[in-house]
Design an enzyme around this catalytic site. Structure first.
Site, mmCIF file in Angstrom:
data_model
loop_
_atom_site.group_PDB
_atom_site.id
_atom_site.type_symbol
_atom_site.label_atom_id
_atom_site.label_comp_id
_atom_site.label_asym_id
_atom_site.label_seq_id
_atom_site.Cartn_x
_atom_site.Cartn_y
_atom_site.Cartn_z
ATOM 1 N N HIS A 17 0.843 -1.207 0.000
ATOM 2 C CA HIS A 17 0.000 0.000 0.000
ATOM 3 C C HIS A 17 0.874 1.252 0.000
ATOM 4 O O HIS A 17 0.633 2.201 -0.751
ATOM 5 C CB HIS A 17 -0.880 0.066 1.260
ATOM 6 C CG HIS A 17 -1.924 -0.979 1.363
ATOM 7 N ND1 HIS A 17 -2.068 -1.759 2.489
ATOM 8 C CD2 HIS A 17 -2.895 -1.377 0.512
ATOM 9 C CE1 HIS A 17 -3.086 -2.584 2.328
ATOM 10 N NE2 HIS A 17 -3.604 -2.377 1.124
ATOM 11 N N LYS A 41 -18.171 -5.489 7.984
ATOM 12 C CA LYS A 41 -16.937 -6.222 8.198
ATOM 13 C C LYS A 41 -16.284 -5.777 9.493
ATOM 14 O O LYS A 41 -16.161 -4.582 9.751
ATOM 15 C CB LYS A 41 -15.976 -5.927 7.043
ATOM 16 C CG LYS A 41 -15.494 -7.126 6.289
ATOM 17 C CD LYS A 41 -14.713 -6.665 5.092
ATOM 18 C CE LYS A 41 -13.480 -7.511 4.907
ATOM 19 N NZ LYS A 41 -12.742 -7.156 3.705
ATOM 20 N N ARG A 90 -1.799 -5.973 -8.450
ATOM 21 C CA ARG A 90 -0.818 -7.016 -8.145
ATOM 22 C C ARG A 90 -0.749 -8.059 -9.243
ATOM 23 O O ARG A 90 0.314 -8.592 -9.530
ATOM 24 C CB ARG A 90 -1.169 -7.711 -6.828
ATOM 25 C CG ARG A 90 -1.106 -6.791 -5.623
ATOM 26 C CD ARG A 90 -1.656 -7.484 -4.412
ATOM 27 N NE ARG A 90 -3.098 -7.671 -4.614
ATOM 28 C CZ ARG A 90 -3.941 -8.032 -3.680
ATOM 29 N NH1 ARG A 90 -3.505 -8.289 -2.474
ATOM 30 N NH2 ARG A 90 -5.224 -8.157 -3.937
ATOM 31 N N SER A 127 -3.303 -7.367 3.025
ATOM 32 C CA SER A 127 -3.488 -7.208 4.475
ATOM 33 C C SER A 127 -3.939 -8.511 5.113
ATOM 34 O O SER A 127 -3.501 -8.858 6.211
ATOM 35 C CB SER A 127 -4.510 -6.103 4.765
ATOM 36 O OG SER A 127 -4.030 -4.859 4.348
#
Length: 159
Positions: A17, A41, A90, A127
């Protein structure tokens, strides 16, 4: 003034990040890091902790502002007159999803999305993966800034 936003949940912020945020800060005069609030969440770090960690690791940049957001990212952009979203990619699988989001965001508001390929050193990093490895006692010191490592270790000790 050229403005952009780097959105995400950042639970916690990783070196991947941070790489994207730093690179965006070199391209834009002002970069807003929009930390997503997702009430559905339960994150490891609460929103204020995530904001504080990102502020710590970006403090030397000078042109980065960290804020929470809830709702549509295009509304966040519209309220702040931000014309561009910067997203790290990614892998090809990221592109499939992010392209749809970019097209939707552009269709809703005209906001452009700039895709930045992730540094290969972080191409596997998320993460979720960092938290999982840390929970099992793995060494993540090369994957997160030192402040995040300390906060993550402390948080896991409390559980």
């Amino acid at each position: 003034m050229r403005r952009a936003v780097c959105p995400g949940s950042f639970d916690p912020v990783t070196n991947g990040h941070l790489d994207i945020i730093v690179r965006a800060s070199r391209l834009y005069d002002s970069v807003h890091v929009a930390v997503m609030i997702n009430k559905a969440k339960k994150g490891l770090f609460d929103i204020d902790e995530r904001i504080a960690l990102i502020e710590q690791v970006t403090a030397e940049l000078g042109n980065v502002r960290v804020e929470a957001f809830n709702g549509l990212l295009v509304d966040f952009c519209r309220q702040r007159e931000i014309p561009a979203i910067v997203k790290g990619l990614r892998a090809v699988s990221d592109f499939d999803y992010e392209l749809q989001m970019a097209q939707m965001n552009n269709g809703l508001s005209g906001v452009e999305t700039l895709f930045v390929p992730t540094n290969p050193a972080y191409s596997f990093l998320s993460s979720s993966l960092v938290k999982e490895v840390a929970q099992w006692g793995g060494d993540i010191s090369h994957l997160v800034p030192p402040q995040v490592l300390d906060a993550l270790n402390e948080k896991l000790r409390q559980q």
